[in-house]
Design a protein around this motif. Structure first.
Motif, PDB file in Angstrom:
ATOM      1  N   THR A   1     -29.671   2.935   7.497  1.00 33.52           N
ATOM      2  CA  THR A   1     -28.599   2.236   6.791  1.00 33.52           C
ATOM      3  C   THR A   1     -27.457   3.142   6.387  1.00 33.52           C
ATOM      4  O   THR A   1     -26.322   2.689   6.237  1.00 33.52           O
ATOM      5  CB  THR A   1     -29.151   1.550   5.537  1.00 33.52           C
ATOM      6  OG1 THR A   1     -29.793   2.522   4.703  1.00 33.52           O
ATOM      7  CG2 THR A   1     -30.161   0.464   5.900  1.00 33.52           C
ATOM      8  N   ASP A   2     -27.739   4.423   6.189  1.00 30.51           N
ATOM      9  CA  ASP A   2     -26.693   5.348   5.749  1.00 30.51           C
ATOM     10  C   ASP A   2     -26.255   6.303   6.856  1.00 30.51           C
ATOM     11  O   ASP A   2     -25.627   7.327   6.580  1.00 30.51           O
ATOM     12  CB  ASP A   2     -27.177   6.151   4.536  1.00 30.51           C
ATOM     13  CG  ASP A   2     -28.446   6.932   4.822  1.00 30.51           C
ATOM     14  OD1 ASP A   2     -29.087   6.673   5.874  1.00 30.51           O
ATOM     15  OD2 ASP A   2     -28.824   7.791   4.007  1.00 30.51           O
ATOM     16  N   ILE A   3     -26.566   5.969   8.116  1.00 29.24           N
ATOM     17  CA  ILE A   3     -26.226   6.851   9.234  1.00 29.24           C
ATOM     18  C   ILE A   3     -25.217   6.162  10.145  1.00 29.24           C
ATOM     19  O   ILE A   3     -25.467   5.067  10.650  1.00 29.24           O
ATOM     20  CB  ILE A   3     -27.480   7.234  10.041  1.00 29.24           C
ATOM     21  CG1 ILE A   3     -28.418   8.089   9.179  1.00 29.24           C
ATOM     22  CG2 ILE A   3     -27.102   7.990  11.315  1.00 29.24           C
ATOM     23  CD1 ILE A   3     -29.740   8.400   9.836  1.00 29.24           C
ATOM     24  N   VAL A   4     -24.077   6.801  10.346  1.00 29.99           N
ATOM     25  CA  VAL A   4     -23.063   6.337  11.299  1.00 29.99           C
ATOM     26  C   VAL A   4     -23.130   7.300  12.481  1.00 29.99           C
ATOM     27  O   VAL A   4     -22.729   8.459  12.358  1.00 29.99           O
ATOM     28  CB  VAL A   4     -21.654   6.336  10.666  1.00 29.99           C
ATOM     29  CG1 VAL A   4     -20.630   5.798  11.645  1.00 29.99           C
ATOM     30  CG2 VAL A   4     -21.650   5.512   9.384  1.00 29.99           C
ATOM     31  N   PRO A   5     -23.650   6.874  13.629  1.00 28.05           N
ATOM     32  CA  PRO A   5     -23.933   7.818  14.721  1.00 28.05           C
ATOM     33  C   PRO A   5     -22.734   8.615  15.190  1.00 28.05           C
ATOM     34  O   PRO A   5     -22.845   9.817  15.451  1.00 28.05           O
ATOM     35  CB  PRO A   5     -24.486   6.920  15.832  1.00 28.05           C
ATOM     36  CG  PRO A   5     -24.065   5.538  15.475  1.00 28.05           C
ATOM     37  CD  PRO A   5     -24.014   5.500  13.990  1.00 28.05           C
ATOM     38  N   GLN A   6     -21.553   7.954  15.294  1.00 24.62           N
ATOM     39  CA  GLN A   6     -20.381   8.682  15.766  1.00 24.62           C
ATOM     40  C   GLN A   6     -19.920   9.736  14.760  1.00 24.62           C
ATOM     41  O   GLN A   6     -19.338  10.755  15.131  1.00 24.62           O
ATOM     42  CB  GLN A   6     -19.232   7.718  16.111  1.00 24.62           C
ATOM     43  CG  GLN A   6     -18.724   6.877  14.949  1.00 24.62           C
ATOM     44  CD  GLN A   6     -19.411   5.529  14.853  1.00 24.62           C
ATOM     45  OE1 GLN A   6     -20.544   5.391  15.285  1.00 24.62           O
ATOM     46  NE2 GLN A   6     -18.719   4.551  14.296  1.00 24.62           N
ATOM     47  N   THR A   7     -20.217   9.516  13.482  1.00 23.42           N
ATOM     48  CA  THR A   7     -19.890  10.511  12.469  1.00 23.42           C
ATOM     49  C   THR A   7     -20.835  11.698  12.560  1.00 23.42           C
ATOM     50  O   THR A   7     -20.419  12.854  12.451  1.00 23.42           O
ATOM     51  CB  THR A   7     -19.956   9.891  11.063  1.00 23.42           C
ATOM     52  OG1 THR A   7     -19.031   8.807  10.979  1.00 23.42           O
ATOM     53  CG2 THR A   7     -19.607  10.912   9.998  1.00 23.42           C
ATOM     54  N   VAL A   8     -22.128  11.400  12.778  1.00 25.28           N
ATOM     55  CA  VAL A   8     -23.110  12.469  12.966  1.00 25.28           C
ATOM     56  C   VAL A   8     -22.697  13.347  14.141  1.00 25.28           C
ATOM     57  O   VAL A   8     -22.754  14.585  14.076  1.00 25.28           O
ATOM     58  CB  VAL A   8     -24.513  11.871  13.193  1.00 25.28           C
ATOM     59  CG1 VAL A   8     -25.517  12.966  13.550  1.00 25.28           C
ATOM     60  CG2 VAL A   8     -24.978  11.110  11.956  1.00 25.28           C
ATOM     61  N   LEU A   9     -22.247  12.720  15.225  1.00 27.34           N
ATOM     62  CA  LEU A   9     -21.783  13.460  16.399  1.00 27.34           C
ATOM     63  C   LEU A   9     -20.548  14.282  16.078  1.00 27.34           C
ATOM     64  O   LEU A   9     -20.472  15.476  16.409  1.00 27.34           O
ATOM     65  CB  LEU A   9     -21.490  12.472  17.533  1.00 27.34           C
ATOM     66  CG  LEU A   9     -20.830  13.039  18.797  1.00 27.34           C
ATOM     67  CD1 LEU A   9     -21.711  14.077  19.463  1.00 27.34           C
ATOM     68  CD2 LEU A   9     -20.492  11.903  19.765  1.00 27.34           C
TER      69      LEU A   9
END
Length: 380
Positions: A80-88
């Motif tokens: 719920t608190d993970i935005v994949p493109q932000t992690v990348l």
């Protein structure tokens, strides 16, 4: 919408990550190290927890396809608190799976990411109603209570209504849809959003109180945005834009894409095996639901006449146009301008497809025919 919907709603709250993404867009991806047997460690960030939506990547790992390419891939659960493109963009993963409109919004905010392989060729979003409601198309939504998840997931719905001559702000009653289909089943919503591979199956896993048997597709009517010409691109593989300038990372990207696509080809031809390995990977969804999910995801991928993972410019342009011009109930659009040329590239997927063809892998799935799935109550 316990899985797909919640994931997308959280990730659509772009304002919360805009500053961080912009500030960190120049960061490199995670530093790669090697295993004791010489494999390069790579991290893939998913949009949500492991489930049939990501079966191809799980298969690539389980079948040794990543290892064949010299890679040791760590598949990271979303949340719920993970935005994949932000992690990348922040350098905490080497690749990410994300919907194109959401990722492009992050890119417009400063995230240095590039779509390097378009896995889903078609949209899986539907608007579902009971057949008795008489909703055969977008125009029939007039005067109805229309559910949507909001936060950017509603743009196909709004584009479809607008194309049909409806004013979404005036001609329908918009209902903020929750993370399940309970309000729809209680007839508090006339037409609800659902992913073909998830929420729609949830309906078919519930007993019809009138018959005591599970609902069937004949009980419902669906609006498929692919048929309405307003479909937007969804699951894609994203890489770090700046790192692609480095030949080592660029070569690694080709190998990663090739192994991933080989995994998807395996799941096309071995649904039962991919169901089992997905369940074994820790999915909280049951086996019959997983089998449905993998089968429906296959329909979004296959056939791929130009090769699995190839980015279709017409579909890309349509997605961008809808993201720029369609306003939600708050008058906001996903994008404010066209993305620049580095937003996507077919260079790496083309090389990956050539590699797979040389191995004799069927990369088009021209003869693909989905096999029927028998759902069990509760998706067990």
């Amino acid at each position: 919408m316990r899985s797909t919907g919640r994931r997308l709603r959280i990730r659509a709250v772009l304002a919360a990550v805009t500053v961080a993404v912009a500030a960190l867009s120049g960061c490199s991806t995670s530093d790669n190290s090697t295993t004791s047997d010489g494999l390069t460690k790579v991290k893939l960030q998913l949009q949500w927890f492991k489930q049939g939506q990501f079966a191809g990547y799980l298969a690539a790992a389980a079948q040794g396809y990543y290892k064949e390419q010299g890679l040791d891939v760590d598949i990271l659960d979303g949340g719920t608190d993970i935005v994949p493109q932000t992690v990348l963009a922040q350098g905490q993963a080497d690749y990410a799976v994300a919907w194109v409109p959401k990722a492009l919004a992050s890119r417009e905010a400063g995230a240095g990411i590039t779509d390097v392989a378009q896995i889903f060729q078609r949209s899986g979003t539907k608007q579902v109603s009971f057949k008795s409601a008489g909703i055969g198309g977008p125009a029939d939504l007039k005067g109805k209570k229309v559910g949507n998840w909001g936060y950017g997931n509603e743009f196909e719905l709004f584009a479809g209504m607008t194309k049909a001559g409806l004013d979404p702000a005036k001609d329908v009653t918009l209902v903020q849809q929750q993370f399940d289909m309970n309000a729809f089943l209680a007839h508090d919503i006339d037409a609800a959003q659902a992913m073909s591979y998830n929420e729609y199956a949830q309906l078919l896993e519930v007993k019809n109180p009138a018959t005591g048997k599970l609902y069937t597709p004949e009980d419902f009517a669906t609006i498929d945005w692919n048929d309405q010409g307003v479909a937007m691109l969804q699951d894609a593989l994203w890489a770090n834009t700046d790192k692609l300038k480095d030949s080592k990372y660029a070569d690694q990207t080709v190998k990663f894409i090739a192994a991933s696509l080989k995994g998807w080809a395996f799941c096309r031809d071995n649904v039962d095996k991919c169901r089992d390995l997905t369940v074994a990977a820790g999915s909280t969804l049951g086996a019959s639901h997983q089998q449905w999910q993998i089968t429906e995801v296959n329909k979004l991928i296959w056939p791929s006449p130009n090769g699995v993972g190839m980015i279709d410019k017409a579909a890309w342009d349509r997605t961008v146009a809808i993201a720029k011009t369609t306003k939600n109930q708050e008058g906001k659009t996903v994008l404010t301008k066209d993305p620049d040329a580095a937003a996507y590239s077919v260079e790496y997927v083309t090389k990956a497809l050539d590699l797979l063809k040389s191995q004799g892998v069927d990369v088009t799935g021209t003869s693909y025919v989905a096999q029927p799935v028998t759902l069990i109550e509760g998706g067990k």
